[in-house]
Design an enzyme around this catalytic site. Structure first.
Site, PDB file in Angstrom:
ATOM      1  N   ARG A   1       0.836  -1.196   0.000  1.00  0.00           N
ATOM      2  CA  ARG A   1       0.000   0.000   0.000  1.00  0.00           C
ATOM      3  C   ARG A   1       0.873   1.249   0.000  1.00  0.00           C
ATOM      4  O   ARG A   1       1.935   1.275   0.618  1.00  0.00           O
ATOM      5  CB  ARG A   1      -0.893   0.017   1.240  1.00  0.00           C
ATOM      6  CG  ARG A   1      -1.810  -1.176   1.350  1.00  0.00           C
ATOM      7  CD  ARG A   1      -2.661  -1.077   2.602  1.00  0.00           C
ATOM      8  NE  ARG A   1      -3.531  -2.248   2.732  1.00  0.00           N
ATOM      9  CZ  ARG A   1      -4.434  -2.385   3.694  1.00  0.00           C
ATOM     10  NH1 ARG A   1      -4.566  -1.459   4.620  1.00  0.00           N
ATOM     11  NH2 ARG A   1      -5.191  -3.469   3.730  1.00  0.00           N
TER      12      ARG A   1
ATOM     13  N   ASP B   1       0.298   5.401   0.906  1.00  0.00           N
ATOM     14  CA  ASP B   1      -0.673   6.256   1.576  1.00  0.00           C
ATOM     15  C   ASP B   1      -1.160   7.363   0.653  1.00  0.00           C
ATOM     16  O   ASP B   1      -0.618   7.586  -0.433  1.00  0.00           O
ATOM     17  CB  ASP B   1      -0.045   6.871   2.831  1.00  0.00           C
ATOM     18  CG  ASP B   1       0.204   5.844   3.924  1.00  0.00           C
ATOM     19  OD1 ASP B   1      -0.436   4.778   3.890  1.00  0.00           O
ATOM     20  OD2 ASP B   1       1.040   6.119   4.803  1.00  0.00           O
TER      21      ASP B   1
ATOM     22  N   ARG C   1       8.451   8.109   6.061  1.00  0.00           N
ATOM     23  CA  ARG C   1       8.183   9.527   6.288  1.00  0.00           C
ATOM     24  C   ARG C   1       8.715   9.973   7.648  1.00  0.00           C
ATOM     25  O   ARG C   1       9.160  11.115   7.811  1.00  0.00           O
ATOM     26  CB  ARG C   1       6.696   9.808   6.151  1.00  0.00           C
ATOM     27  CG  ARG C   1       6.201   9.716   4.703  1.00  0.00           C
ATOM     28  CD  ARG C   1       4.689   9.666   4.614  1.00  0.00           C
ATOM     29  NE  ARG C   1       4.080  10.817   5.244  1.00  0.00           N
ATOM     30  CZ  ARG C   1       2.800  10.861   5.607  1.00  0.00           C
ATOM     31  NH1 ARG C   1       2.008   9.811   5.393  1.00  0.00           N
ATOM     32  NH2 ARG C   1       2.304  11.945   6.169  1.00  0.00           N
TER      33      ARG C   1
END
Length: 264
Positions: free
Chosen positions: A51, A53, A196
Site C-alpha cells: 500500500r 498512503d 516519512r
C-alpha cells in the site's frame, strides 16, 4: 485464467492511496474499473505489492492481475493505458506463473524521498520544501544508525503487540542534485509511516536540532518524537519492488523532478 505481473507509475496527489476504499479515489480502484471495462468481468484478482498512503507516488509499484482475456501482455498494457487517467501509467505487463504473488514474493522494496531546498511553483506536489539549511554530513551520520535489523516501533503507528515492527534496512542513502536533497531507503519491508518518519527525523538532524545519538535512542526505547516529525507524503515515491533474481546492487540516486538552485 492467466496471471499477469504489472509495473505501474502514478502521481498519488489526487488519490487516497493505492488500496481500494469506500467513498474515496484510489489507484487500485481506478485500475480495477478499467479492467472491468475492458474484460466485462468481475471475477478477477488485482493485488499490489504494497500500500502507498494518500498523496504518495510510485515509480515502480508492482501488482498481479488474474484475468481471463484474449489479449497479449503488450496489447493489455496498451488497452489499460488508453483508458486510465493521465496520472496512472502501466510501464510493463508480463505473463507469470500462477504461483507468483506481487506482495508475498517481494524480497525488498525501495523508497525515494525528495526534499527541496528552495520554494518551487512547479514541483510542489513532488517535494517537501524545507527553508532551513540542512547539514548533510550530520544526516548521513544519523542515517547510518538506522541501517541493519532494528525495532522501528518509534517510527510507526503499528501496534508492536499485534504485528512485528522489526525491519531489516539494507540501504539508506543521501545525495544532492541541484536544489534537491534525495533520500533512498531500501529494506526487506516497511511498517506504516516508517519512511516519512525516518525522513522527518533526518531533516531535524540536518537542522541541528537532533543528533545521531538521539536517533539511536529512538531505536532502543520508545519515543513519540518521530511521530511529531512525520514528513509530508508529497515528496515520497515507491521507487521499486524487488523479486528473487533481480539485482539489488548500488545504483544512481537521481531525482524525479529537476530543480536547480536559485542564483543569489
Amino acid at each position: 485464467m492467466a496471471r499477469f505481473k504489472l509495473v505501474l507509475e502514478y502521481a498519488g496527489t489526487r488519490y487516497r492511496g493505492w488500496q481500494i476504499q469506500q467513498n474515496a479515489r484510489s489507484v487500485q480502484g481506478e485500475l480495477a474499473e478499467v479492467v472491468r471495462k475492458l474484460s466485462g468481468r468481475e471475477d478477477f484478482e488485482l493485488m499490489g505489492a504494497g500500500r502507498t498512503d494518500a498523496g504518495v507516488h510510485a515509480l515502480g509499484q508492482a501488482a498481479h492481475l488474474d484475468l481471463n482475456i484474449r489479449l497479449t501482455p503488450e496489447a493489455l498494457r496498451f488497452a489499460l493505458n488508453d483508458n486510465l487517467p493521465a496520472d496512472i501509467h502501466v510501464l510493463a505487463v508480463e505473463r507469470v506463473a500462477r504461483g507468483f504473488h506481487a506482495r508475498h514474493d517481494a524480497v525488498a522494496r525501495s523508497y525515494l524521498y525528495q526534499i527541496a531546498r528552495r520554494r518551487t511553483a512547479l514541483a510542489k506536489p513532488f517535494v517537501w520544501w524545507i527553508k532551513d539549511p540542512l547539514a548533510l554530513h550530520a544526516m548521513r551520520e544519523a542515517a547510518a544508525e538506522l541501517v541493519g535489523l532494528h525495532d522501528f516501533r518509534s517510527f510507526t503507528d503499528v501496534d508492536p503487540e499485534k504485528a512485528s515492527t522489526r525491519v531489516q534496512v539494507d540501504r539508506l542513502e543521501l545525495g544532492e542534485e541541484g536544489a534537491l536533497v534525495l533520500i533512498r531507503v531500501e529494506a526487506s519491508h516497511f511498517v506504516w509511516k516508517m519512511v516519512r518518519r525516518i525522513v522527518g527525523v533526518l531533516a531535524e538532524v540536518g537542522r541541528g536540532k537532533l543528533r545521531a545519538r538521539d536517533v539511536r535512542a529512538f531505536l532502543e526505547a520508545g519515543s513519540e518524537v518521530p511521530a511529531r516529525l512525520t514528513a509530508p507524503p508529497s515528496g515520497l515515491f515507491l521507487e521499486r519492488v524487488f523479486y528473487d533474481g533481480e539485482p539489488r546492487g548500488p545504483r544512481p540516486l537521481a531525482g524525479v523532478v529537476r530543480l536547480e538552485l536559485e542564483d543569489r
